[in-house]
Motif scaffolding. Structure first.
Motif, short mmCIF file in Angstrom:
data_model
loop_
_atom_site.label_atom_id
_atom_site.label_comp_id
_atom_site.label_asym_id
_atom_site.label_seq_id
_atom_site.Cartn_x
_atom_site.Cartn_y
_atom_site.Cartn_z
N TRP B 239 37.74 51.82 46.03
CA TRP B 239 39.16 51.59 45.67
C TRP B 239 39.55 52.46 44.45
O TRP B 239 38.92 52.37 43.40
CB TRP B 239 39.31 50.11 45.32
N GLY B 240 40.56 53.30 44.63
CA GLY B 240 41.03 54.10 43.49
C GLY B 240 40.01 55.08 42.98
O GLY B 240 40.03 55.44 41.79
N ARG B 241 39.10 55.50 43.82
CA ARG B 241 38.06 56.47 43.38
C ARG B 241 38.33 57.88 43.88
O ARG B 241 37.99 58.84 43.20
CB ARG B 241 36.68 56.03 43.88
N LEU B 253 49.56 53.72 47.52
CA LEU B 253 48.60 52.66 47.85
C LEU B 253 47.17 53.20 47.75
O LEU B 253 46.92 54.35 48.09
CB LEU B 253 48.82 52.15 49.29
N PRO B 254 46.24 52.34 47.32
CA PRO B 254 44.84 52.78 47.31
C PRO B 254 44.22 52.80 48.70
O PRO B 254 43.13 53.32 48.88
CB PRO B 254 44.15 51.72 46.44
N CYS B 255 44.88 52.21 49.69
CA CYS B 255 44.33 52.08 51.03
C CYS B 255 45.47 51.81 52.01
O CYS B 255 46.47 51.23 51.62
CB CYS B 255 43.33 50.91 51.03
N GLY B 263 50.40 39.78 45.97
CA GLY B 263 50.49 40.06 44.54
C GLY B 263 50.34 41.52 44.17
O GLY B 263 50.39 41.88 42.99
N MET B 264 50.16 42.39 45.17
CA MET B 264 50.03 43.80 44.84
C MET B 264 51.42 44.37 44.54
O MET B 264 52.38 44.08 45.24
CB MET B 264 49.45 44.59 46.02
N VAL B 265 51.49 45.18 43.49
CA VAL B 265 52.73 45.89 43.20
C VAL B 265 52.43 47.38 43.29
O VAL B 265 51.52 47.87 42.61
CB VAL B 265 53.24 45.57 41.77
N PHE B 266 53.14 48.07 44.17
CA PHE B 266 52.88 49.50 44.35
C PHE B 266 53.94 50.32 43.66
O PHE B 266 55.12 50.21 43.98
CB PHE B 266 52.83 49.84 45.84
N ASP B 267 53.52 51.14 42.71
CA ASP B 267 54.47 52.02 42.04
C ASP B 267 54.95 53.07 43.03
O ASP B 267 54.22 53.48 43.92
CB ASP B 267 53.81 52.69 40.84
N ASN B 268 56.21 53.48 42.81
CA ASN B 268 56.82 54.42 43.73
C ASN B 268 56.87 55.81 43.10
O ASN B 268 57.18 55.94 41.91
CB ASN B 268 58.24 53.95 44.09
N SER B 282 48.86 49.18 38.27
CA SER B 282 48.06 47.96 38.45
C SER B 282 47.37 47.98 39.82
O SER B 282 46.24 47.51 39.95
CB SER B 282 48.94 46.72 38.30
N ALA B 283 48.05 48.53 40.83
CA ALA B 283 47.46 48.53 42.17
C ALA B 283 46.15 49.30 42.21
O ALA B 283 45.17 48.85 42.79
CB ALA B 283 48.45 49.13 43.18
N PHE B 284 46.14 50.47 41.57
CA PHE B 284 44.92 51.29 41.60
C PHE B 284 43.82 50.72 40.71
O PHE B 284 42.64 50.96 40.94
CB PHE B 284 45.23 52.75 41.26
N GLN B 285 44.23 49.96 39.70
CA GLN B 285 43.21 49.41 38.80
C GLN B 285 42.61 48.12 39.32
O GLN B 285 41.53 47.71 38.89
CB GLN B 285 43.82 49.18 37.41
#
Lengths: 90, 367
Positions: B239-241, B253-255, B263-268, B282-285
């Motif tokens: 994830w996020g690597r 999205l990480p996937c 609860g996931m928030v995806f930045d645009n 936060s999504a990638f972390q």
């Protein structure tokens, strides 16, 4: 699979160097490879101009002092691996 | 220190002329009106290259549905990205293919659903097989890498050897045998798609034989069916690597399936740079590193190889996105996978009966 003496190894279709990279990176479908040292020397000769024996002779000249048999064996193994991965054609 | 992402998966549209029953797109497809504009993508590709991304995968939906595909490829090419087009090929003319190659396309990955039109078209929910064969011959006119991709499942696995023989004749550099992964529409249709243990055993043998036969001619890569595996897949390389996926609306999205996790928030990318998304969102972390892991992952020596498996699958099957991927033989929740396998029917059904029982992926709304 043995490398035919008359073949002129070249990068396969869809394999290319990354143009603006700080260090040499070979790009191919779904992958990339940082290349240095003897691997780089071998791949730089995969230009479709040199036959395999010419490549080996050139490597033996570049690495003068190294065991010529070992250079031949290393180059053969390296190219066979890349051939199986469809990165080098010969 | 955080490494750079290596690949950007750009889902440039969810529009698609095919309706494949195994589609991995989310059940909630992005509407055509929400799609990023050409200039947004151009900026994203430039930022990706600066961030160290090497490979760009243009996918969808069907990326050909975007009229600006040539411009997008040209931009990617000038940003020095290695550009891969993942396509059904439907609607791609010989002339447009030439344009795509001339603007800098490096690799085309053409999907196949089978080796005979009737069954292939039935899986794709549209007539497409004959055109793909013609397109494959046009691809050979150019110096670009050509992958023939075949998604396999219970309804076509009995013909794997014939399908590989069929794909060989198209002379690709690479054949990808992808066992269906159960997300999105594929999860909806899991009962009809899950292979039997006997099919899988046969598939392993057939692929091994093909690899030996085609060594040095066609490279074969396989994506294994993880429900039958002993250990989970290293989903997205962790994830996020390594990977960033941007959906048609611009969310990072990480996937592919990360939207299913509550609860996931995806930045645009309309509001944030790719760099800040990669480093700070936060999504990638959320599942980066190991702090989120539970036992047995937390102390498992395989955690640096498979990263605990797939977070989306963990959520979809156990309700807990931080759980060990239940396909893992060490997972306390492994029983849900065993049960899914036990409950899956084992029949290969006639198209007419199955068509009423499985869900074809629809097209997204325009609005």
């Amino acid at each position: 699979m043995a490398i035919p003496e008359s073949s002129k190894p070249a990068l396969a279709v869809g394999c290319r160097w990354k143009e603006d990279a700080e260090e040499p990176i070979l790009l191919f479908p779904e992958g990339a490879m940082k290349v240095q040292g003897t691997g780089l020397a071998i791949l730089e000769l995969c230009d479709g101009q040199h036959t395999f024996p010419e490549m080996v002779a050139e490597l033996q000249r570049q690495y003068f002092g190294a065991d010529p048999k070992r250079i031949l064996d290393d180059a053969t193994r390296f190219l066979e691996q890349l051939h199986e991965k469809r990165i080098v054609d010969f | 220190m955080l490494a750079n992402p290596l690949a950007l998966i750009a889902e440039i549209t969810h529009r698609c002329p095919l309706h494949c029953v195994y589609c991995s797109n989310p059940l909630e497809l992005a509407a055509a009106s929400s799609e990023l504009k050409t200039d947004d993508w151009r900026r994203v590709f430039a930022e990706a290259a600066q961030l160290g991304v090497l490979h760009l995968h243009l996918t969808g939906g069907e990326p050909l549905a975007r009229a600006d595909l040539e411009e997008l490829i040209a931009t990617a090419h000038s940003a020095r990205l290695y550009t891969n087009l993942i396509t059904s090929g439907l609607g791609l003319s010989r002339e447009r293919l030439k344009k795509l190659v001339d603007t800098g396309l490096d690799h085309i990955q053409l999907s196949f659903q089978g080796f005979q039109s009737d069954r292939a078209d039935w899986i794709a929910g549209t007539k497409s097989h004959a055109h793909k064969i013609e397109l494959a011959s046009w691809v050979l006119e150019h110096r670009i890498a050509f992958t023939a991709n075949l998604v396999v499942h219970r309804q076509n696995l009995d013909h794997l050897d014939e399908m590989i023989a069929f794909l060989e004749k198209l002379k690709p550099n690479r054949i990808e045998i992808a066992h269906t992964q159960y997300y999105g529409w594929a999860l909806e249709n899991r009962a009809a798609l899950m292979p039997t243990a006997a099919q899988l055993e046969n598939a392993v043998r057939v692929v091994a034989e093909a690899e030996t036969r085609l060594k040095g001619t066609i490279r074969i890569d396989s994506v294994v069916p993880d429900y039958y595996a002993q250990f989970p897949k290293a989903c997205m390389g962790g994830w996020g690597r390594r990977l960033i996926l941007i959906n048609p609306a611009g969310e990072a999205l990480p996937c592919h399936a990360a939207g299913v996790i509550p609860g996931m928030v995806f930045d645009n990318v309309r509001e944030h740079s790719l760099k800040s998304i990669w480093q700070e969102s936060s999504a990638f972390q959320r599942f980066r590193g190991e702090d989120w892991m539970q036992e047995p992952c937390r102390t498992c020596e395989r955690r640096t190889e498979d990263f605990g498996g797939c977070r989306c699958q963990a959520f979809l099957l156990t309700g807990d996105a931080a759980a060990t991927d239940p396909v893992c033989s060490l997972a306390p929740t492994r029983a849900v996978v065993v049960q899914a396998l036990r409950q899956s029917p084992t029949d290969v059904i006639s198209p007419s009966i199955l068509a009423e029982n499985w869900k074809y992926r629809p097209n997204p709304s325009r609005a």
